[in-house]
Design an enzyme around this catalytic site. Structure first.
Site, PDB file in Angstrom:
ATOM      1  N   SER A  17       4.281   1.089   8.120  1.00  0.00           N
ATOM      2  CA  SER A  17       3.962   2.438   7.624  1.00  0.00           C
ATOM      3  C   SER A  17       3.209   3.210   8.696  1.00  0.00           C
ATOM      4  O   SER A  17       3.299   4.426   8.788  1.00  0.00           O
ATOM      5  CB  SER A  17       3.112   2.352   6.356  1.00  0.00           C
ATOM      6  OG  SER A  17       3.791   1.577   5.392  1.00  0.00           O
ATOM      7  N   LEU A  54       6.779   3.086   1.489  1.00  0.00           N
ATOM      8  CA  LEU A  54       7.710   1.964   1.676  1.00  0.00           C
ATOM      9  C   LEU A  54       8.751   2.251   2.755  1.00  0.00           C
ATOM     10  O   LEU A  54       9.254   3.365   2.857  1.00  0.00           O
ATOM     11  CB  LEU A  54       8.433   1.644   0.372  1.00  0.00           C
ATOM     12  CG  LEU A  54       7.592   1.268  -0.849  1.00  0.00           C
ATOM     13  CD1 LEU A  54       8.516   0.737  -1.956  1.00  0.00           C
ATOM     14  CD2 LEU A  54       6.518   0.257  -0.533  1.00  0.00           C
ATOM     15  N   MET A  63       0.846  -1.198   0.000  1.00  0.00           N
ATOM     16  CA  MET A  63       0.000   0.000   0.000  1.00  0.00           C
ATOM     17  C   MET A  63       0.888   1.257   0.000  1.00  0.00           C
ATOM     18  O   MET A  63       0.428   2.352   0.324  1.00  0.00           O
ATOM     19  CB  MET A  63      -0.935  -0.014   1.209  1.00  0.00           C
ATOM     20  CG  MET A  63      -1.843  -1.246   1.195  1.00  0.00           C
ATOM     21  SD  MET A  63      -3.406  -1.011   2.028  1.00  0.00           S
ATOM     22  CE  MET A  63      -2.858  -0.708   3.684  1.00  0.00           C
ATOM     23  N   HIS A  79       9.438  -3.310   3.577  1.00  0.00           N
ATOM     24  CA  HIS A  79       9.047  -3.545   2.178  1.00  0.00           C
ATOM     25  C   HIS A  79      10.277  -3.815   1.314  1.00  0.00           C
ATOM     26  O   HIS A  79      10.246  -4.686   0.436  1.00  0.00           O
ATOM     27  CB  HIS A  79       8.346  -2.310   1.601  1.00  0.00           C
ATOM     28  CG  HIS A  79       7.053  -1.958   2.258  1.00  0.00           C
ATOM     29  ND1 HIS A  79       6.898  -0.839   3.035  1.00  0.00           N
ATOM     30  CD2 HIS A  79       5.845  -2.576   2.246  1.00  0.00           C
ATOM     31  CE1 HIS A  79       5.640  -0.775   3.466  1.00  0.00           C
ATOM     32  NE2 HIS A  79       4.984  -1.824   3.014  1.00  0.00           N
ATOM     33  N   GLN A 123     -10.288  -2.800   2.379  1.00  0.00           N
ATOM     34  CA  GLN A 123      -9.766  -3.481   3.569  1.00  0.00           C
ATOM     35  C   GLN A 123      -9.759  -2.580   4.800  1.00  0.00           C
ATOM     36  O   GLN A 123      -9.218  -2.961   5.832  1.00  0.00           O
ATOM     37  CB  GLN A 123      -8.402  -4.099   3.297  1.00  0.00           C
ATOM     38  CG  GLN A 123      -7.254  -3.115   3.095  1.00  0.00           C
ATOM     39  CD  GLN A 123      -5.990  -3.820   2.641  1.00  0.00           C
ATOM     40  OE1 GLN A 123      -5.882  -4.282   1.513  1.00  0.00           O
ATOM     41  NE2 GLN A 123      -5.000  -3.921   3.519  1.00  0.00           N
TER      42      GLN A 123
HETATM   43  O1  PAF Z   1       0.015  -5.904   3.337  1.00  0.00           O
HETATM   44  C1  PAF Z   1      -0.421  -4.963   2.649  1.00  0.00           C
HETATM   45  O2  PAF Z   1       0.227  -3.928   2.444  1.00  0.00           O
HETATM   46  C2  PAF Z   1      -1.816  -5.063   2.053  1.00  0.00           C
HETATM   47  O3  PAF Z   1      -2.700  -5.695   2.917  1.00  0.00           O
HETATM   48  C3  PAF Z   1      -1.834  -5.733   0.663  1.00  0.00           C
HETATM   49  C4  PAF Z   1      -1.362  -7.173   0.726  1.00  0.00           C
HETATM   50  C5  PAF Z   1      -0.955  -4.944  -0.278  1.00  0.00           C
HETATM   51  C6  PAF Z   1      -3.259  -5.735   0.112  1.00  0.00           C
HETATM   52  O4  PAF Z   1      -3.764  -4.442  -0.023  1.00  0.00           O
END
Ligand code: PAF
Length: 282
Positions: free
Chosen positions: A186, A33, A30, A37, A61
């Site tokens: 984040s 970073l 998302m 990440h 989500q």
């Molecule tokens: O872990 C994340 O950053 C998010 O849940 C994902 C897997 C990118 C889905 O939006």
């Protein structure tokens, strides 16, 4: 590094690479970073000929009172880090590209989302399963890498890949921590200096549990009580849950097993932080 903003362009890019016989490694994110990440990109890099990063703050989500609108973003910095990590394509769609008018299909799992974070975030894992399914169909990767900090998410993705017959290998990347033990996230960006000081409570609670288990303590209620007391001794903390459970089914256990997942979510100020570890007795 190619930047693709539409599903059609991303699919065409991946189809072209596959036609050339190339394999595709994928890290969905998302954005905003951090080193966690980057570690996933480093794991993904040697696993495919191409390395794709997606950046999409997935609205489905987030629950109605969660931090969708506040979610931090710095696309330029993300692109710089992606370039340095050897990403060959970034998928950067917007909300209407991913969920057009009339969108009505959702992926859900029966059991795994009922535990841990799923209890206080009832829509979260359905949103994750849905967007990851879409991303898999758009990016068409051979391998995808997810962080173990979101242990339940990783378990859900593995289950979904098995149940829906995705031909994609799922790899889990270890949790990357700050020097004092705080798991990188984040959401750490929301913490004030005082809250940042309190945020070490999660990793300290995990250390305490590891010590207690090593000393022979096996009673989960006793362990959970001690971890909770430690966390609440820090300012501005509120425990959402501390659970010890089976790492495969995520079902709570009453007694420590040979392998037990300890997972917790703690509200520190406005930030809801999570952390976990698998504790082995042998
Ligand atoms: O872990 C994340 O950053 C998010 O849940 C994902 C897997 C990118 C889905 O939006």
């Amino acid at each position: 590094m190619d930047i693709l903003k539409t599903k059609a362009d991303m699919q065409a890019w991946s189809a072209r690479k596959k036609k050339q016989g190339k394999t595709i490694s994928f890290v969905p994110t998302m954005g905003y970073l951090h080193k966690g990440h980057v570690s996933l990109l480093d794991i993904g890099k040697p696993l495919g000929d191409e390395l794709v990063l997606s950046i999409f703050v997935n609205p489905t989500q987030f629950g109605p009172n969660e931090d969708l609108d506040a979610y931090p973003s710095n696309i330029q910095n993300d692109l710089n880090l992606a370039q340095q990590a050897g990403v060959t394509a970034v998928f950067l769609p917007d909300k209407t590209e991913m969920y057009g008018p009339g969108y009505q299909t959702h992926v859900s799992l029966d059991l795994l989302p009922q535990y841990l974070c799923g209890r206080s975030r009832p829509v979260h894992f359905g949103g994750v399963a849905t967007v990851v399914t879409k991303l898999f169909n758009i990016v068409m990767p051979d391998v995808a890498v997810f962080g173990k900090k979101d242990f339940q998410q990783l378990a859900i993705i593995r289950q979904m890949v098995k149940d829906l017959d995705f031909n994609i290998k799922i790899i889990g990347g270890e949790i990357i921590r700050e020097k004092d033990g705080l798991a990188m996230s984040s959401r750490n960006a929301y913490l004030t200096p005082a809250q940042r000081a309190s945020a070490v409570c999660l990793s300290q609670a995990i250390q305490l549990l590891k010590q207690k288990v090593a000393q022979g303590v096996r009673s989960v209620p006793d362990l959970a009580r001690e971890a909770k007391a430690l966390i609440l001794s820090f300012d501005q903390t509120r425990v959402d849950y501390i659970e010890l459970c089976d790492p495969k089914t995520l079902e709570p256990v009453e007694t420590v097993q040979a392998e037990t997942l300890v997972a917790m979510a703690v509200q520190v100020g406005k930030s809801r932080l999570i952390d976990n570890a698998v504790i082995k007795t042998a």
